[in-house]
Design an enzyme around this catalytic site. Structure first.
Site, mmCIF file in Angstrom:
data_model
loop_
_atom_site.group_PDB
_atom_site.id
_atom_site.type_symbol
_atom_site.label_atom_id
_atom_site.label_comp_id
_atom_site.label_asym_id
_atom_site.label_seq_id
_atom_site.Cartn_x
_atom_site.Cartn_y
_atom_site.Cartn_z
ATOM 1 N N HIS A 12 0.843 -1.201 0.000
ATOM 2 C CA HIS A 12 0.000 0.000 0.000
ATOM 3 C C HIS A 12 0.884 1.258 0.000
ATOM 4 O O HIS A 12 0.604 2.224 -0.711
ATOM 5 C CB HIS A 12 -0.882 0.044 1.252
ATOM 6 C CG HIS A 12 -1.853 -1.087 1.377
ATOM 7 N ND1 HIS A 12 -1.719 -2.077 2.316
ATOM 8 C CD2 HIS A 12 -2.992 -1.377 0.690
ATOM 9 C CE1 HIS A 12 -2.723 -2.924 2.213
ATOM 10 N NE2 HIS A 12 -3.508 -2.535 1.223
ATOM 11 N N SER A 50 -2.724 -8.050 3.102
ATOM 12 C CA SER A 50 -3.260 -7.934 4.473
ATOM 13 C C SER A 50 -3.621 -9.314 4.999
ATOM 14 O O SER A 50 -3.596 -9.558 6.198
ATOM 15 C CB SER A 50 -4.493 -7.038 4.478
ATOM 16 O OG SER A 50 -4.205 -5.830 3.827
HETATM 17 P P1 AMP Z 1 -6.588 -3.592 -0.431
HETATM 18 O O1 AMP Z 1 -6.397 -2.818 0.840
HETATM 19 O O2 AMP Z 1 -6.225 -5.022 -0.328
HETATM 20 O O3 AMP Z 1 -7.941 -3.341 -1.050
HETATM 21 O O4 AMP Z 1 -5.540 -2.993 -1.456
HETATM 22 C C1 AMP Z 1 -5.507 -1.628 -1.757
HETATM 23 C C2 AMP Z 1 -4.601 -1.399 -2.940
HETATM 24 O O5 AMP Z 1 -3.292 -1.849 -2.624
HETATM 25 C C3 AMP Z 1 -5.056 -2.198 -4.183
HETATM 26 O O6 AMP Z 1 -4.897 -1.366 -5.331
HETATM 27 C C4 AMP Z 1 -4.098 -3.355 -4.208
HETATM 28 O O7 AMP Z 1 -3.865 -3.870 -5.502
HETATM 29 C C5 AMP Z 1 -2.828 -2.699 -3.663
HETATM 30 N N1 AMP Z 1 -1.925 -3.713 -3.136
HETATM 31 C C6 AMP Z 1 -2.217 -4.706 -2.250
HETATM 32 N N2 AMP Z 1 -1.138 -5.485 -2.050
HETATM 33 C C7 AMP Z 1 -0.142 -4.981 -2.818
HETATM 34 C C8 AMP Z 1 1.216 -5.352 -3.047
HETATM 35 N N3 AMP Z 1 1.781 -6.391 -2.464
HETATM 36 N N4 AMP Z 1 1.945 -4.601 -3.910
HETATM 37 C C9 AMP Z 1 1.385 -3.527 -4.537
HETATM 38 N N5 AMP Z 1 0.121 -3.128 -4.355
HETATM 39 C C10 AMP Z 1 -0.640 -3.841 -3.515
#
Ligand code: AMP
Length: 295
Positions: A37, A188
């Site tokens: 993130h 997460s």
């Molecule tokens: P989330 O909180 O899981 O909805 O993720 C929020 C944003 O963070 C989304 O655009 C995900 O694709 C991105 N994201 C989650 N994990 C990663 C990671 N390991 N590397 C890069 N971006 C990520």
């Protein structure tokens, strides 16, 4: 860093910033933040004078109540991390603020063939929920640029079509996946894995890398569907045989140019290998680009 929970207040604040000609970079998240993130925040900081991060565990994108209930809430740690990386504004709306008439909306989103496969196939209604929340957040924040991770590749492609089809006046960026040293994509959900399970889970990336190298070394071989199927089976078997079995839900090759699954690979290669796998009830996804990426 300012924290807003009210939609009215953040809108007023952002409209003032826009009058002052600030550019707004936006990173939507569901919290329980990690370096993945934060890399989106860093990208946003490089390209904008103000960065907004939202934290909202969106109920409409969970097809399993249990997943929603188990989703970690680490607001205090999240705010500390965001402050340290220089985020300017955090938006933490309430469920009632976002869904004043409840979560069952009259408006529904469907993305045709793009949501009949992979995540769309295994998580019914997931992309409707994603499109609903992202549309609402785009209307509230009105960013110049919004940042998403390649880790959720299909989500990025869905949002790209949403932005095109509904003419949202903003630019999208897809940022590279951040990984642990072992190769495991940060997520997460990794918080729910033991150290041993995390180690086992890093084999997902190892298998994707092996497959990628295999294809790039002998691309001619993969002109036949048989070779792709053999490769998929070998990945599924290798992961199943680990000390804690990693059970593959799907493994697919997605042609990024044609925007569809492919059974063969031919040059110029522009394919993503995408996987969802379960390690002790924790569902993980990952993908790698093979060839020249075009997104
Ligand atoms: P989330 O909180 O899981 O909805 O993720 C929020 C944003 O963070 C989304 O655009 C995900 O694709 C991105 N994201 C989650 N994990 C990663 C990671 N390991 N590397 C890069 N971006 C990520």
């Amino acid at each position: 860093m300012e924290v807003f929970r009210s939609i009215k207040d953040i809108k007023e604040h952002l409209s003032q910033l826009k009058k002052e000609k600030h550019s707004i970079g936006f990173v939507p998240t569901m919290g329980a933040l990690h370096e993945g993130h934060l890399s989106l925040v860093s990208n946003a900081k490089q390209e904008n004078s103000k960065v907004v991060v939202s934290i909202f565990v969106n109920p409409t994108q969970f097809n399993r109540e249990e997943d929603l209930l188990k989703y970690p809430n680490r607001e205090e740690e999240d705010l500390k991390m965001l402050n340290e990386v220089g985020c300017n504004i955090v938006f933490i709306p309430t469920k009632e603020g976002i869904y004043p008439s409840g979560v069952n909306t009259y408006t529904t989103f469907s993305f045709g063939s793009l949501e009949q496969i992979m995540e769309g196939k295994y998580r019914k209604g997931h992309f409707h929920g994603v499109a609903l929340i992202v549309s609402k957040l785009f209307h509230i924040i009105q960013p110049d640029t919004a940042y998403f991770g390649q880790k959720d590749l299909q989500q990025y492609l869905i949002i790209k079509s949403l932005v095109n089809d509904l003419s949202f006046p903003l630019t999208l960026r897809c940022c590279s996946t951040v990984r642990e040293e072992s190769g495991l994509a940060l997520s997460s959900r990794n918080l729910r894995l033991t150290n041993q399970e995390r180690k086992v889970a890093s084999n997902i990336y190892k298998q994707l890398t092996l497959a990628k190298n295999n294809i790039l070394e002998k691309p001619e071989t993969f002109k036949k569907p048989k070779s792709i199927n053999t490769l998929k089976k070998s990945i599924i078997n290798s992961l199943k045989q680990l000390e804690t079995p990693v059970i593959v839900e799907y493994i697919e090759f997605f042609n990024l140019e044609k925007m569809e699954l492919c059974q063969t690979i031919s040059k110029p290669i522009s394919v993503a290998i995408c996987i969802a796998a379960i390690v002790n009830e924790v569902r993980l996804i990952d993908n790698l680009f093979i060839g020249d990426k075009i997104i």
